[in-house]
Design a protein around this motif. Sequence first.
Motif, PDB file in Angstrom:
ATOM      1  N   LEU A   1      12.814   8.701  47.265  1.00 36.30           N
ATOM      2  CA  LEU A   1      14.021   9.084  48.003  1.00 36.30           C
ATOM      3  C   LEU A   1      14.631  10.358  47.435  1.00 36.30           C
ATOM      4  O   LEU A   1      15.023  11.263  48.180  1.00 36.30           O
ATOM      5  CB  LEU A   1      15.050   7.948  47.958  1.00 36.30           C
ATOM      6  N   HIS A   2      14.711  10.442  46.114  1.00 40.35           N
ATOM      7  CA  HIS A   2      15.303  11.617  45.484  1.00 40.35           C
ATOM      8  C   HIS A   2      14.517  12.888  45.800  1.00 40.35           C
ATOM      9  O   HIS A   2      15.101  13.945  46.059  1.00 40.35           O
ATOM     10  CB  HIS A   2      15.403  11.402  43.970  1.00 40.35           C
ATOM     11  N   LEU A   3      13.194  12.767  45.811  1.00 37.25           N
ATOM     12  CA  LEU A   3      12.356  13.919  46.155  1.00 37.25           C
ATOM     13  C   LEU A   3      12.558  14.301  47.630  1.00 37.25           C
ATOM     14  O   LEU A   3      12.678  15.485  47.964  1.00 37.25           O
ATOM     15  CB  LEU A   3      10.881  13.596  45.902  1.00 37.25           C
TER      16      LEU A   3
ATOM     17  N   ASP B   1      15.748  15.932  55.157  1.00 40.96           N
ATOM     18  CA  ASP B   1      15.343  15.413  56.464  1.00 40.96           C
ATOM     19  C   ASP B   1      14.849  13.970  56.342  1.00 40.96           C
ATOM     20  O   ASP B   1      13.772  13.727  55.800  1.00 40.96           O
ATOM     21  CB  ASP B   1      14.232  16.287  57.054  1.00 40.96           C
ATOM     22  N   PRO B   2      15.613  12.988  56.851  1.00 40.77           N
ATOM     23  CA  PRO B   2      15.201  11.586  56.749  1.00 40.77           C
ATOM     24  C   PRO B   2      13.971  11.253  57.598  1.00 40.77           C
ATOM     25  O   PRO B   2      13.386  10.179  57.442  1.00 40.77           O
ATOM     26  CB  PRO B   2      16.428  10.813  57.235  1.00 40.77           C
ATOM     27  N   ALA B   3      13.559  12.184  58.482  1.00 47.67           N
ATOM     28  CA  ALA B   3      12.365  11.963  59.297  1.00 47.67           C
ATOM     29  C   ALA B   3      11.130  12.606  58.686  1.00 47.67           C
ATOM     30  O   ALA B   3      10.034  12.497  59.238  1.00 47.67           O
ATOM     31  CB  ALA B   3      12.591  12.514  60.707  1.00 47.67           C
ATOM     32  N   SER B   4      11.286  13.264  57.528  1.00 47.99           N
ATOM     33  CA  SER B   4      10.159  13.934  56.881  1.00 47.99           C
ATOM     34  C   SER B   4       9.124  12.921  56.403  1.00 47.99           C
ATOM     35  O   SER B   4       9.406  11.722  56.280  1.00 47.99           O
ATOM     36  CB  SER B   4      10.645  14.753  55.686  1.00 47.99           C
ATOM     37  N   ASP B   5       7.926  13.397  56.132  1.00 50.18           N
ATOM     38  CA  ASP B   5       6.852  12.515  55.665  1.00 50.18           C
ATOM     39  C   ASP B   5       7.249  11.801  54.382  1.00 50.18           C
ATOM     40  O   ASP B   5       6.969  10.598  54.211  1.00 50.18           O
ATOM     41  CB  ASP B   5       5.571  13.325  55.433  1.00 50.18           C
ATOM     42  N   LEU B   6       7.884  12.522  53.468  1.00 49.18           N
ATOM     43  CA  LEU B   6       8.274  11.928  52.192  1.00 49.18           C
ATOM     44  C   LEU B   6       9.358  10.864  52.375  1.00 49.18           C
ATOM     45  O   LEU B   6       9.310   9.796  51.742  1.00 49.18           O
ATOM     46  CB  LEU B   6       8.768  13.023  51.244  1.00 49.18           C
ATOM     47  N   ALA B   7      10.307  11.147  53.252  1.00 50.03           N
ATOM     48  CA  ALA B   7      11.368  10.172  53.525  1.00 50.03           C
ATOM     49  C   ALA B   7      10.788   8.930  54.187  1.00 50.03           C
ATOM     50  O   ALA B   7      11.194   7.797  53.880  1.00 50.03           O
ATOM     51  CB  ALA B   7      12.441  10.790  54.412  1.00 50.03           C
ATOM     52  N   GLN B   8       9.831   9.123  55.075  1.00 55.11           N
ATOM     53  CA  GLN B   8       9.207   7.985  55.746  1.00 55.11           C
ATOM     54  C   GLN B   8       8.317   7.185  54.789  1.00 55.11           C
ATOM     55  O   GLN B   8       8.150   5.983  54.940  1.00 55.11           O
ATOM     56  CB  GLN B   8       8.415   8.467  56.956  1.00 55.11           C
ATOM     57  N   LYS B   9       7.772   7.876  53.796  1.00 53.01           N
ATOM     58  CA  LYS B   9       7.017   7.161  52.757  1.00 53.01           C
ATOM     59  C   LYS B   9       7.956   6.245  51.982  1.00 53.01           C
ATOM     60  O   LYS B   9       7.614   5.099  51.672  1.00 53.01           O
ATOM     61  CB  LYS B   9       6.359   8.154  51.802  1.00 53.01           C
ATOM     62  N   ALA B  10       9.168   6.744  51.691  1.00 54.32           N
ATOM     63  CA  ALA B  10      10.159   5.929  50.984  1.00 54.32           C
ATOM     64  C   ALA B  10      10.538   4.709  51.812  1.00 54.32           C
ATOM     65  O   ALA B  10      10.671   3.595  51.289  1.00 54.32           O
ATOM     66  CB  ALA B  10      11.404   6.763  50.674  1.00 54.32           C
ATOM     67  N   ALA B  11      10.722   4.905  53.126  1.00 52.68           N
ATOM     68  CA  ALA B  11      11.057   3.791  54.017  1.00 52.68           C
ATOM     69  C   ALA B  11       9.918   2.777  54.068  1.00 52.68           C
ATOM     70  O   ALA B  11      10.145   1.563  54.110  1.00 52.68           O
ATOM     71  CB  ALA B  11      11.363   4.314  55.413  1.00 52.68           C
ATOM     72  N   SER B  12       8.672   3.295  54.058  1.00 52.89           N
ATOM     73  CA  SER B  12       7.507   2.401  54.067  1.00 52.89           C
ATOM     74  C   SER B  12       7.414   1.600  52.772  1.00 52.89           C
ATOM     75  O   SER B  12       7.107   0.396  52.787  1.00 52.89           O
ATOM     76  CB  SER B  12       6.233   3.230  54.262  1.00 52.89           C
TER      77      SER B  12
ATOM     78  N   VAL C   1      14.862   5.746  61.338  1.00 50.05           N
ATOM     79  CA  VAL C   1      13.748   6.472  61.946  1.00 50.05           C
ATOM     80  C   VAL C   1      12.468   5.647  61.848  1.00 50.05           C
ATOM     81  O   VAL C   1      11.713   5.503  62.835  1.00 50.05           O
ATOM     82  CB  VAL C   1      13.543   7.842  61.254  1.00 50.05           C
ATOM     83  N   PHE C   2      12.210   5.090  60.662  1.00 50.79           N
ATOM     84  CA  PHE C   2      10.994   4.323  60.422  1.00 50.79           C
ATOM     85  C   PHE C   2      10.858   3.125  61.348  1.00 50.79           C
ATOM     86  O   PHE C   2       9.780   2.805  61.839  1.00 50.79           O
ATOM     87  CB  PHE C   2      10.985   3.868  58.947  1.00 50.79           C
ATOM     88  N   THR C   3      11.967   2.441  61.566  1.00 52.88           N
ATOM     89  CA  THR C   3      11.956   1.215  62.381  1.00 52.88           C
ATOM     90  C   THR C   3      12.081   1.497  63.883  1.00 52.88           C
ATOM     91  O   THR C   3      11.940   0.589  64.700  1.00 52.88           O
ATOM     92  CB  THR C   3      13.103   0.281  61.969  1.00 52.88           C
ATOM     93  N   GLY C   4      12.377   2.760  64.231  1.00 55.69           N
ATOM     94  CA  GLY C   4      12.536   3.099  65.642  1.00 55.69           C
ATOM     95  C   GLY C   4      13.877   2.677  66.201  1.00 55.69           C
ATOM     96  O   GLY C   4      14.067   2.688  67.424  1.00 55.69           O
TER      97      GLY C   4
END
Length: 254
Positions: free
Chosen positions: A177-179, A185-196, A248-251
């Motif tokens: 999350l910090h990275l 951008d909460p929709a970025s690949d890294l942010a979505q990795k955190a959500a996953s 974003v992750f959950t739609g």
Amino acid sequence: MEYTIQKLAGLAKISTRTLRYYDEIGLLKPLRTSSSGYRIYGEKEIARLQQILFYRELGLPLEKIGEIVTSDTFDEGKALQEHKRSLKERKKQIEELLTNVERSIEDYEGRTKMKDKQRFEGFKKNLVEENDRKYGAEVRQKYGDEVYEKSNAKVMGMTEADYERAQKLASDIISTLHLAMEGGDPASDLAQKAASLHKEWLTMYWDKYSPEAHAGLAQMYVDDERFKAYYDKEKPGTAEFLRDAVIVFTGMNQ
């Protein structure tokens, strides 16, 4: 009996600065101010300070404590009974951890053989009881007793490997999350990795996963100051960023 701010600070083993701050934020007002300008506290104020210190010991933020002790429905007798229950639970947790340490010493000295499962039993019980003390009421209200009890059962059924994996996931979620927050951008690949990763961590505790429940929990991280303080401890805004990433992750943003 009345006390000056200095005497009350000495009695309660806190600083006069703390008492002045409690006055400034409206948490604990003095009974009156002397002609010399000193704050004077009476029995009612002393009783409230005791309640404040009890709740601080339980880890509640000052804003939450203020809401509780200034509420029209606040019952000092019931609050004391609740403090007693919480302290008994903490005593039980400490006793279980002491038993775990004693068994470990016996194992180390060769007097007995400790099973791997036993090494982590005390920690798992402590985790369940600590979470119940801090967040149990809110989680039960939001998701129901059955869901909450099933989650606790999953924790108690964890193997050593499961427990270590859950701890690592919790750490990985925060660092990722910090990275991701550096990009904003909460929709970025890294942010979505955190959500996953957060979903993976949840499935270790939840009996059944759903996107709606996931998004609801992420929102609670923002709404509840205790959860928010945990996520924002190292970097302010982390709880909100996780919430947005999970939506974003959950739609749930559709």
